[in-house]
Design a protein around this motif. Structure first.
Motif, mmCIF file in Angstrom:
data_model
loop_
_atom_site.group_PDB
_atom_site.id
_atom_site.type_symbol
_atom_site.label_atom_id
_atom_site.label_comp_id
_atom_site.label_asym_id
_atom_site.label_seq_id
_atom_site.Cartn_x
_atom_site.Cartn_y
_atom_site.Cartn_z
ATOM 1 N N ALA A 278 14.757 -7.702 -6.240
ATOM 2 C CA ALA A 278 15.444 -8.602 -7.301
ATOM 3 C C ALA A 278 15.738 -7.554 -8.356
ATOM 4 C CB ALA A 278 14.386 -9.473 -7.734
ATOM 5 N N GLY A 279 16.941 -7.933 -9.098
ATOM 6 C CA GLY A 279 17.470 -7.051 -10.215
ATOM 7 C C GLY A 279 17.750 -5.525 -9.784
ATOM 8 N N LEU A 280 18.256 -5.512 -8.819
ATOM 9 C CA LEU A 280 18.707 -4.183 -8.130
ATOM 10 C C LEU A 280 19.701 -3.632 -8.899
ATOM 11 C CD1 LEU A 280 18.579 -2.347 -5.800
ATOM 12 C CD2 LEU A 280 20.361 -3.480 -4.706
ATOM 13 N N GLN A 281 19.588 -2.462 -9.488
ATOM 14 C CA GLN A 281 20.493 -1.596 -10.258
ATOM 15 C C GLN A 281 20.858 -0.203 -9.508
ATOM 16 O OE1 GLN A 281 19.115 -0.981 -14.201
ATOM 17 N NE2 GLN A 281 19.192 -3.307 -14.580
ATOM 18 N N PRO A 282 21.968 0.488 -10.092
ATOM 19 C CA PRO A 282 22.624 1.816 -9.240
ATOM 20 C C PRO A 282 21.115 2.591 -9.488
ATOM 21 C CG PRO A 282 24.158 0.920 -10.632
ATOM 22 C CD PRO A 282 22.918 0.082 -10.884
ATOM 23 N N SER A 283 20.275 2.622 -10.584
ATOM 24 C CA SER A 283 19.111 3.510 -10.556
ATOM 25 C C SER A 283 17.899 2.917 -10.125
ATOM 26 C CB SER A 283 19.017 3.655 -12.334
ATOM 27 O OG SER A 283 18.510 2.520 -12.897
ATOM 28 N N GLY B 173 0.705 -1.139 -0.081
ATOM 29 C CA GLY B 173 0.075 0.156 -0.186
ATOM 30 C C GLY B 173 0.600 1.261 0.014
ATOM 31 N N GLY B 174 2.130 1.104 -0.233
ATOM 32 C CA GLY B 174 2.907 2.427 -0.746
ATOM 33 C C GLY B 174 3.592 2.921 0.682
ATOM 34 N N VAL B 175 3.953 1.999 2.007
ATOM 35 C CA VAL B 175 4.513 2.216 3.017
ATOM 36 C C VAL B 175 5.655 1.712 3.191
ATOM 37 C CG1 VAL B 175 2.170 2.520 4.084
ATOM 38 C CG2 VAL B 175 3.224 0.472 4.182
ATOM 39 N N CYS B 176 6.616 1.452 2.041
ATOM 40 C CA CYS B 176 7.900 1.065 1.994
ATOM 41 C C CYS B 176 8.152 -0.002 2.930
ATOM 42 C CB CYS B 176 8.725 2.208 2.661
ATOM 43 S SG CYS B 176 10.343 2.135 2.350
ATOM 44 N N ALA B 177 7.224 -1.081 2.964
ATOM 45 C CA ALA B 177 7.373 -2.140 3.550
ATOM 46 C C ALA B 177 7.617 -3.748 2.587
ATOM 47 C CB ALA B 177 5.952 -2.449 4.439
ATOM 48 N N CYS B 178 7.611 -3.315 1.513
ATOM 49 C CA CYS B 178 7.855 -4.386 0.498
ATOM 50 C C CYS B 178 8.722 -3.775 -0.461
ATOM 51 C CB CYS B 178 6.647 -5.027 -0.048
ATOM 52 S SG CYS B 178 5.810 -4.128 -1.183
ATOM 53 N N THR B 179 8.794 -4.658 -1.736
ATOM 54 C CA THR B 179 9.718 -4.209 -3.112
ATOM 55 C C THR B 179 8.959 -4.147 -4.151
ATOM 56 O OG1 THR B 179 10.430 -6.162 -3.217
ATOM 57 C CG2 THR B 179 11.968 -4.621 -1.982
ATOM 58 N N THR B 180 7.478 -4.617 -4.092
ATOM 59 C CA THR B 180 6.705 -4.912 -5.243
ATOM 60 C C THR B 180 6.875 -3.487 -6.491
ATOM 61 O OG1 THR B 180 4.918 -4.360 -4.351
ATOM 62 C CG2 THR B 180 5.384 -6.695 -4.528
ATOM 63 N N CYS B 181 7.110 -2.410 -5.833
ATOM 64 C CA CYS B 181 6.923 -1.341 -6.585
ATOM 65 C C CYS B 181 8.190 -0.738 -7.016
ATOM 66 C CB CYS B 181 6.123 0.202 -6.059
ATOM 67 S SG CYS B 181 7.095 0.700 -4.544
ATOM 68 N N HIS B 182 9.112 -1.639 -6.911
ATOM 69 C CA HIS B 182 10.641 -1.322 -7.382
ATOM 70 C C HIS B 182 10.836 -1.320 -8.855
ATOM 71 C CE1 HIS B 182 14.645 -3.600 -8.773
ATOM 72 N NE2 HIS B 182 15.028 -2.146 -8.437
ATOM 73 N N VAL B 183 11.293 -0.027 -9.211
ATOM 74 C CA VAL B 183 11.567 0.325 -10.944
ATOM 75 C C VAL B 183 12.895 0.924 -10.948
ATOM 76 C CG1 VAL B 183 9.133 1.093 -10.947
ATOM 77 C CG2 VAL B 183 10.828 2.698 -10.201
ATOM 78 N N TRP B 184 13.166 0.933 -12.090
ATOM 79 C CA TRP B 184 14.461 1.462 -12.442
ATOM 80 C C TRP B 184 14.149 2.569 -13.372
ATOM 81 C CZ3 TRP B 184 15.240 -3.754 -15.460
ATOM 82 C CH2 TRP B 184 15.572 -4.680 -14.759
ATOM 83 N N ILE B 185 15.301 3.564 -12.983
ATOM 84 C CA ILE B 185 15.048 5.079 -13.448
ATOM 85 C C ILE B 185 15.985 5.372 -14.911
ATOM 86 C CG2 ILE B 185 15.006 7.495 -12.856
ATOM 87 C CD1 ILE B 185 13.103 5.838 -11.253
ATOM 88 N N GLU B 186 15.517 5.487 -15.996
ATOM 89 C CA GLU B 186 16.273 5.687 -17.027
ATOM 90 C C GLU B 186 16.729 6.938 -17.295
ATOM 91 O OE1 GLU B 186 13.999 3.456 -20.302
ATOM 92 O OE2 GLU B 186 15.076 1.622 -19.500
ATOM 93 N N ALA B 187 15.767 8.067 -16.833
ATOM 94 C CA ALA B 187 16.258 9.354 -17.199
ATOM 95 C C ALA B 187 15.583 10.240 -15.823
ATOM 96 C CB ALA B 187 15.731 10.035 -18.339
ATOM 97 N N GLY B 188 16.514 11.357 -15.424
ATOM 98 C CA GLY B 188 15.534 12.070 -14.511
ATOM 99 C C GLY B 188 15.842 11.783 -13.073
ATOM 100 N N LEU B 189 16.860 10.660 -12.959
ATOM 101 C CA LEU B 189 17.146 10.385 -11.389
ATOM 102 C C LEU B 189 17.723 11.525 -10.388
ATOM 103 C CD1 LEU B 189 17.424 7.641 -9.875
ATOM 104 C CD2 LEU B 189 19.960 7.584 -10.455
ATOM 105 N N ALA B 190 18.426 12.133 -11.150
ATOM 106 C CA ALA B 190 18.754 13.291 -10.384
ATOM 107 C C ALA B 190 17.747 14.396 -9.793
ATOM 108 C CB ALA B 190 20.006 14.101 -11.081
#
Length: 104
Positions: free
Chosen positions: A74-79, A40-57
């Motif tokens: 899973a699939g952790l990247q620097p972004s 539910g968006g309270v930082c208790a899981c990783t299902t909303c994990h995304v990679w940022i391709e542009a605009g990270l800063a």
């Protein structure tokens, strides 16, 4: 001035203009993109994990809780970010939702 940042989601190829301070999770909803968030968006899981391709800063900084959670993603990247925690700044952002997401 007055232009809102545009958040684009891949692989869906859909975008939404959202006010600065909007979480990527809410931006996904605005764009009609299904970004799961089991907790539910309270930082208790990783299902909303995304990679940022542009605009990270331009995104909000990573807080310690998000950093700890990301270590479990899973699939952790620097972004990598959690969609519920990363808030849009004043620049456009391009987000990729990992395709090999495994339901927990």
């Amino acid at each position: 001035p007055g232009a809102m940042p545009k958040v684009t989601f891949h692989p869906a190829g859909r975008s939404a203009e959202v006010p600065p301070g909007t979480s990527l999770l809410d931006a996904a909803e605005a764009a009609g993109v299904d970004l799961p968030s089991n907790c539910g968006g309270v930082c208790a899981c990783t299902t909303c994990h995304v990679w940022i391709e542009a605009g990270l800063a331009s995104l909000s900084g990573i807080e310690e809780r998000e950093d700890d959670k990301l270590d479990e993603a899973a699939g952790l990247q620097p972004s990598s970010r959690l969609g519920c925690q990363a808030k849009v700044g004043d620049a456009d952002v391009v987000v990729r939702i990992p395709g090999n997401r495994i339901a927990s």
